[in-house]
Write a protein that holds these residues in place. Sequence first.
Motif, PDB file in Angstrom:
ATOM      1  N   THR A  99      13.850  37.916  13.116  1.00 51.48           N
ATOM      2  CA  THR A  99      13.692  37.588  11.791  1.00 51.48           C
ATOM      3  C   THR A  99      12.298  37.993  10.967  1.00 51.48           C
ATOM      4  O   THR A  99      11.587  37.372  11.479  1.00 51.48           O
ATOM      5  CB  THR A  99      14.267  36.039  11.554  1.00 51.48           C
ATOM      6  N   GLN A 100      12.337  38.697   9.926  1.00 57.92           N
ATOM      7  CA  GLN A 100      11.163  38.867   9.071  1.00 57.92           C
ATOM      8  C   GLN A 100      10.420  37.878   8.362  1.00 57.92           C
ATOM      9  O   GLN A 100      11.438  36.650   8.230  1.00 57.92           O
ATOM     10  CB  GLN A 100      11.657  39.917   7.856  1.00 57.92           C
ATOM     11  N   VAL A 101       9.335  37.759   8.365  1.00 61.33           N
ATOM     12  CA  VAL A 101       8.451  36.476   7.850  1.00 61.33           C
ATOM     13  C   VAL A 101       8.881  36.069   6.423  1.00 61.33           C
ATOM     14  O   VAL A 101       9.263  34.829   6.270  1.00 61.33           O
ATOM     15  CB  VAL A 101       6.927  36.986   7.753  1.00 61.33           C
ATOM     16  N   GLU A 102       9.016  37.112   5.680  1.00 59.58           N
ATOM     17  CA  GLU A 102       9.636  36.695   4.331  1.00 59.58           C
ATOM     18  C   GLU A 102      10.789  35.779   4.230  1.00 59.58           C
ATOM     19  O   GLU A 102      10.777  34.864   3.407  1.00 59.58           O
ATOM     20  CB  GLU A 102       9.601  37.933   3.455  1.00 59.58           C
ATOM     21  N   ARG A 103      11.741  36.055   5.049  1.00 59.22           N
ATOM     22  CA  ARG A 103      12.936  35.290   5.383  1.00 59.22           C
ATOM     23  C   ARG A 103      12.938  33.959   5.706  1.00 59.22           C
ATOM     24  O   ARG A 103      13.313  32.874   5.549  1.00 59.22           O
ATOM     25  CB  ARG A 103      13.835  36.121   6.110  1.00 59.22           C
ATOM     26  N   VAL A 104      11.896  34.078   6.960  1.00 60.02           N
ATOM     27  CA  VAL A 104      11.603  32.647   7.356  1.00 60.02           C
ATOM     28  C   VAL A 104      10.966  31.544   6.609  1.00 60.02           C
ATOM     29  O   VAL A 104      11.272  30.439   6.709  1.00 60.02           O
ATOM     30  CB  VAL A 104      10.868  32.871   8.920  1.00 60.02           C
TER      31      VAL A 104
END
Length: 542
Positions: A99-104
């Motif tokens: 999962t991408q950092v921005e989503r996390v």
Amino acid sequence: MTLERDVLQRLRNAANKVKRSSEDAPATSDHSTKYHEWRSQAEIQSIRDSLLTWYDREFSSGNQRSMPWRIHDTMETSTKSKDQRAYEVWISEVMLQQTQVERVRPYFMKWLQKWPTLLDLANATEEDVRTVWSGLGYYSRATRLLGGAKIVAAIFDGKLPEDTTTLEKQVPGIGRYTAGAVTSIAYGLPCAAVDGNVVRVLARLRAIGGDPKSTVVDKLFWSLASSLISASRPGAFNQALMDLGATICTPRNPGCGRCPVREHCLARTETDNWKSISSDNNSIEDIKTAISSETSNDCTLCPRVFSFESQTPDPSVYPPKQIKTERPVKNFTVIVVERLSEDGFRQVRLHQRKAEGLLAGMWEFGMVELDEGKSTISPKVQRKRKRGGGEVETNSTSAQKGRKKSQASEKLDEDIAIVAVKDVLGLSTISRSHLGAVARSASSALTIESRKHVGTVTHTFSHVVWQMEVEHWKVSGENGDGEHTNDAKWVNIDEIHYTAMGNGMKKAWNLVDAVSEKGNVLSKRKRAGKGANLDNPTGSDE
Ligand code: SF4
Ligand SMILES: [Zn+2]
């Protein structure tokens, strides 16, 4: 032999073969496994220093990726205990898998607000963690975190163990990478943490052409990372290596010109030398032929010297690309059953999935899995949709006509629902799955008021694609005993976004909601012309 000369020699050997006949070509070894090792302690030290200097500079210039779970080891003061840091690193690392950092970021904040400490988490329920995780995907990660927290609370007094072996063996959901990240970042221990970004950087630094998923190559990555790690700043070093892979040594078009370790990079050196040789006496085609037919390569890791995917070789040929296998497609009809509660609230019917397998324990609308390989939309229905905007009347289908029952008076029993879905979709058989539950609990009290196909939603998992035809059924009445069961319930529509549902179901709901909203506006306009009440809570034009 210096790095440059070593690589150059390797390429010249191959290029020279072009000029010789195949009979007298020497059995020159192109490279051995040793080629992939660090050259010296001095080289290791230089890579460490360069990486950490770059990491610190990026931080002080504000370029470093900002993440709420990050604390710079030498430039920031933290009031948090090591145990608390370990908990936060653990949560963030599990969330960051796939999962991408921005989503996390927002999920991490929400999670820590709800369960600030590991002991708080240990008291949560599976339903709680699934709800907070809802929308982040790979839902088993949430329940594994909960399981891990319960064990750490019970056996380790609420503190994550400080050694990687205990973490891996005793805490569910913690693998080698997460154990390395937690111990190096939170506890300051020199443990490697090899994730996808680190694999890419190491594969290029050491020009490793073997399959990164194979046991032997995986072992090499861990060994290279372990000997490279800084003993004094292990957490910062691991994060620097990951950041380099995420921001500069990217999968495509790596920014070698900005790379702090470029002078130690075999992939970059190979590329530069390749260009120099190819502009010399030999055509690229000749060199390609010579190298790709090399048979004396005694490296046990690489299948060939270089991957020829373009006329201009590039460091991004390392690591070799994984061949993507086609994902199977499964076809479903999603039935969003809606009613108006006695208090005038719009409600939808949800079912809970089994406790194991894909999306374990998550809530979903009624789903009918369709026959494999059959089209989900019959030509008849497709023509109808093109002409008439998608409305499919239950009593307009041939099967329903045969029964001589009007749509408005139909009871939602299993047979009728299945005949309706089969007919709309032009199929001969159907798996009853969750639809049976709707029908059984509803057979005595619910009436179908309308039924509409609202569109198609595709949701992709790592191993399968769900193709979903979405239907919106409006019903009236109550379920009687089946109103709320262990695995089925009615929820108000404003609760949908706070319910533990997968993204595919949320997409289906957004589609239904958008179509309802559109219909509602048209309906209001129509009724406004006749002076009708505009506050119809059903939001329906039917
Ligand atoms: S020089 Fe280029 S390929 Fe090598 S590590 Fe740096 S960015 Fe990656
Ligand atoms: Zn090799």
